[in-house]
Scaffold this active site. Structure first.
Site, PDB file in Angstrom:
ATOM      1  N   GLU A  34      -6.051  -7.892  -4.887  1.00 53.96           N
ATOM      2  CA  GLU A  34      -5.642  -8.643  -6.076  1.00 53.96           C
ATOM      3  C   GLU A  34      -5.382 -10.071  -5.609  1.00 53.96           C
ATOM      4  O   GLU A  34      -4.642 -10.279  -4.640  1.00 53.96           O
ATOM      5  CB  GLU A  34      -4.357  -8.051  -6.677  1.00 53.96           C
ATOM      6  N   ARG A 273      -0.993   3.492   5.252  1.00 56.27           N
ATOM      7  CA  ARG A 273      -0.747   2.044   5.258  1.00 56.27           C
ATOM      8  C   ARG A 273      -0.296   1.596   6.627  1.00 56.27           C
ATOM      9  O   ARG A 273       0.281   2.374   7.371  1.00 56.27           O
ATOM     10  CB  ARG A 273       0.418   1.701   4.322  1.00 56.27           C
ATOM     11  N   LYS A 283       3.812  -8.644  -0.954  1.00 60.84           N
ATOM     12  CA  LYS A 283       3.423  -9.983  -1.385  1.00 60.84           C
ATOM     13  C   LYS A 283       4.551 -10.648  -2.169  1.00 60.84           C
ATOM     14  O   LYS A 283       4.729 -11.854  -2.085  1.00 60.84           O
ATOM     15  CB  LYS A 283       2.154  -9.925  -2.236  1.00 60.84           C
TER      16      LYS A 283
HETATM   17  P1  ATP Z   1       1.249  -5.697  -3.412  1.00 60.61           P
HETATM   18  O1  ATP Z   1       1.950  -6.192  -2.167  1.00 60.61           O
HETATM   19  O2  ATP Z   1       1.209  -6.714  -4.488  1.00 60.61           O
HETATM   20  O3  ATP Z   1       1.629  -4.312  -3.818  1.00 60.61           O
HETATM   21  P2  ATP Z   1      -1.142  -4.725  -2.135  1.00 60.61           P
HETATM   22  O4  ATP Z   1      -0.580  -4.889  -0.773  1.00 60.61           O
HETATM   23  O5  ATP Z   1      -1.400  -3.382  -2.687  1.00 60.61           O
HETATM   24  O6  ATP Z   1      -0.288  -5.576  -3.127  1.00 60.61           O
HETATM   25  P3  ATP Z   1      -3.854  -5.454  -2.823  1.00 60.61           P
HETATM   26  O7  ATP Z   1      -4.378  -6.824  -2.929  1.00 60.61           O
HETATM   27  O8  ATP Z   1      -3.827  -4.615  -4.036  1.00 60.61           O
HETATM   28  O9  ATP Z   1      -2.417  -5.617  -2.190  1.00 60.61           O
HETATM   29  O10 ATP Z   1      -4.548  -4.680  -1.633  1.00 60.61           O
HETATM   30  C1  ATP Z   1      -5.919  -4.649  -1.402  1.00 60.61           C
HETATM   31  C2  ATP Z   1      -6.251  -3.485  -0.526  1.00 60.61           C
HETATM   32  O11 ATP Z   1      -5.551  -3.566   0.698  1.00 60.61           O
HETATM   33  C3  ATP Z   1      -5.888  -2.161  -1.164  1.00 60.61           C
HETATM   34  O12 ATP Z   1      -6.973  -1.282  -0.990  1.00 60.61           O
HETATM   35  C4  ATP Z   1      -4.689  -1.707  -0.393  1.00 60.61           C
HETATM   36  O13 ATP Z   1      -4.652  -0.306  -0.318  1.00 60.61           O
HETATM   37  C5  ATP Z   1      -4.917  -2.347   0.976  1.00 60.61           C
HETATM   38  N1  ATP Z   1      -3.631  -2.590   1.634  1.00 60.61           N
HETATM   39  C6  ATP Z   1      -2.615  -3.341   1.177  1.00 60.61           C
HETATM   40  N2  ATP Z   1      -1.569  -3.287   2.019  1.00 60.61           N
HETATM   41  C7  ATP Z   1      -1.932  -2.491   3.049  1.00 60.61           C
HETATM   42  C8  ATP Z   1      -1.288  -2.036   4.245  1.00 60.61           C
HETATM   43  N3  ATP Z   1      -0.047  -2.404   4.551  1.00 60.61           N
HETATM   44  N4  ATP Z   1      -1.986  -1.220   5.071  1.00 60.61           N
HETATM   45  C9  ATP Z   1      -3.236  -0.861   4.776  1.00 60.61           C
HETATM   46  N5  ATP Z   1      -3.900  -1.236   3.673  1.00 60.61           N
HETATM   47  C10 ATP Z   1      -3.265  -2.041   2.809  1.00 60.61           C
END
Ligand code: ATP
Ligand code: MG
Length: 574
Positions: A34, A273, A283
């Site tokens: 996003e 994650r 974020k």
């Molecule tokens: P927010 O912090 O706003 O919840 P988000 O970390 O989910 O956002 P996105 O931009 O939706 O951020 O993430 C894009 C992709 O990165 C998604 O497929 C998400 O699963 C992956 N992602 C985000 N954070 C992690 C993490 N800590 N480890 C592994 N993958 C991640």
């Protein structure tokens, strides 16, 4: 198929699918950020998976911006995300936006309404939440659940025309308020957002689809075969499949990625994650640190963002090696930040030229040194010819570290003291201290020593051993360099698990600035760096006894700034 231990569980699945001939052997993934913030090291874990699978199996990975919430999204983030992915060394097939599908999604929502599978709810978010029930208790139906189809349709159209206030109504899927999966209890499909224009569609839309109604469909429109995400989406997977079931088999006209009549459909897979100690990766929290000036920006070298790590001196190879080391599983855990530091240290140990810089200087005068000085040729990394040599000026007056001198000789002190041991000056001669001078307050101002002219490193006499070697720079040629000594951003291991305000947990000593006296060789940093894809190409150095450093973009024609990437001491234990 026999399990191959060298493959992670998702690669295993992909190989099975290929063997079974699924999707005509086509492999397509996507990375779906996003655009509401900068990428962080957690995203890199997802990027390495999504792009890595495509690379390994001759597939394609597209970049898809999941831009369904105009309130927080911006083109600044779109641009930085693309730059960071390229810097990491990955190449996408296409760039897509969920907003490309707003027309199709709207049409699909209308179809749902007409088929009696969705309704307009006028309750508040709180009321809807209260009626959700618990995992063991069924929810309560909304009083609007059985609203006539025609009314739902005209209200949805009124929502889109901007006639209904934000938050007054939502479109909900009519599924099952008693489902053991909470996500099936009439999930919200669309909400009203009129307060902010969308970064791409402007004011065209007043209703925006929710994640669950947009993500699977976007995967389907694009022809994604393996939709890989993190474990918190396991509970969303049945809903992902449910929405796709509603229209699977229809080939969308603008994405003819697969043959008509094929049994194509995307499948979702989940991995753990990445969480790292002493930092936060939300974020929302990172944005707060930036907006409140608690860090210098998204690219502050203490931030876990890709641009922050880059500015800190991390390289794409080290970051990818780190992700490779931690691997992919189905169990959530916390990774020691020491492992990340260990990875960059291992790389820079082998690649960063080693130079002298004196952080707490005191003057050393070599009283028996005749003449105006000389030049010493030194290897950039001892014993590694491939990394070249450089010239270092040497003369009668040098700066050494204050801590390398002690007024009283002592058998446990291996460095300089009058009448004490012989000590080698790094890459140069052996000296012995003869005396010192102090100011009126008793602060050491000068150390006096004599040298052995036959002891120069690289000559026959250079093989003579001493207990200690100390660093030095020549007084007239050396330059002042600002060093920024960074430490962990937070004082506690897991700031997200603590009660209270996370900002109170920041490490107050995470940045110290020290101006040191460095070898004149570093003057080469005063010229503008080469740019590749809008990113400055920087040099890394090991400042002897001080750590690994990288040139900071605050460097200009007059003034060099180095960021400490990592200290020399490795405190990571396997
Ligand atoms: P927010 O912090 O706003 O919840 P988000 O970390 O989910 O956002 P996105 O931009 O939706 O951020 O993430 C894009 C992709 O990165 C998604 O497929 C998400 O699963 C992956 N992602 C985000 N954070 C992690 C993490 N800590 N480890 C592994 N993958 C991640
Ligand atoms: Mg997200």
């Amino acid at each position: 198929m026999e399990e191959d231990k060298s493959l992670n569980f998702i690669e295993q699945t992909v190989e099975n699918d290929l063997q079974e001939g699924k999707n005509d052997g086509r492999i397509q993934t996507r990375f779906p950020p996003e655009p509401n913030g900068y990428l962080h090291i957690g995203h890199v874990k997802a990027i390495c998976m999504d792009f890595g699978i495509a690379e390994k199996y001759n597939g394609v990975c597209n970049l898809r911006f999941d831009d369904t919430n105009p309130v927080k999204e911006d083109t600044e983030y779109v641009d930085s995300i693309q730059q960071d992915i390229q810097w990491l060394g990955f190449r996408w097939g296409n760039v897509y936006y969920a907003s490309d599908y707003f027309d199709q999604l709207y049409a699909l929502a209308v179809r749902f309404i007409k088929e009696g599978k969705a309704y307009i709810d006028e309750q508040t978010a709180e009321q809807i939440a209260e009626q959700k029930g618990t995992p063991t208790e069924a929810g309560t139906a909304s009083p609007y659940r059985d609203r006539p189809i025609e009314e739902n349709l005209s209200l949805f159209e009124a929502m889109q025309r901007g006639e209904i206030e934000d938050g007054r109504m939502v479109l909900r899927a009519k599924i099952d308020m008693a489902s053991p999966n909470m996500h099936f209890r009439d999930p919200i499909m669309y909400r009203i957002i009129t307060t902010h224009p969308h970064h791409r569609t402007g004011r065209k839309w007043n209703v925006y689809p929710m994640y669950d109604f947009a993500h699977g469909q976007s995967d389907y429109f694009e022809g994604v075969t393996h939709s890989i995400c993190t474990l918190e989406f396991v509970v969303h997977r049945p809903l992902y499949d449910y929405f796709i079931d509603q229209f699977a088999g229809q080939v969308p006209s603008n994405f003819p990625a697969w043959k008509e009549g094929s049994d194509y459909r995307p499948h979702q897979y989940e991995f753990n994650r990445l969480n790292i100690t002493y930092t936060v990766m939300s974020k929302r929290k990172m944005l707060q640190l930036v907006n409140e000036g608690l860090v210098a920006g998204w690219d502050d070298p203490r931030m876990p963002t890709v641009c922050g790590l880059r500015r800190r001196g991390y390289t794409p190879t080290a970051i990818r090696e780190f992700i490779n080391k931690i691997g992919y599983t189905k169990v959530e855990g916390m990774i020691d930040t020491g492992l990340l530091e260990h990875t960059i240290r291992e790389e820079l140990k082998a690649t960063a030229p080693r130079v002298c810089a004196i952080f707490d200087p005191v003057k050393l005068v070599i009283t028996n040194y005749e003449g105006t000085g000389e030049t010493i040729e030194a290897e950039n990394i001892d014993g590694n010819e491939a990394l070249g040599t450089r010239e270092i000026p040497f003369a009668r007056e040098l700066y050494i570290e204050r801590g390398d001198f002690q007024k009283e000789a002592d058998k446990n002190f291996y460095r300089l003291s009058p009448g004490g041991r012989e000590v080698r000056l790094k890459n140069a001669y052996i000296i012995q201290a003869t005396g010192y001078e102090e100011d009126a307050d008793g602060n050491l101002t000068t150390v006096y020593a004599t040298y052995d002219p036959l002891s120069k490193s690289g000559t026959e006499g250079g093989n003579r051993k001493t207990k200690a070697t100390i660093n030095w720079v020549e007084c007239t040629s050396c330059i002042d360099v600002e060093t920024r000594l960074y430490d962990r951003l937070f004082a506690v291991e897991n700031p997200s698990a603590e009660e209270g305000d996370f900002r109170d947990l920041l490490n107050k000593d995470s940045l110290k600035t020290v101006t040191c006296k460095a070898e004149q060789w570093l003057k080469r940093e005063l010229k503008k760096p080469d740019m590749v894809n809008g990113i400055a190409q920087v040099n890394h150095y090991q400042l002897l006894k001080q750590g690994f450093f990288v040139v900071d973009p605050d460097t200009d024609e007059k003034h060099i700034v180095l960021n400490r990437t990592a200290s020399l001491k490795d405190n990571w234990q396997k």
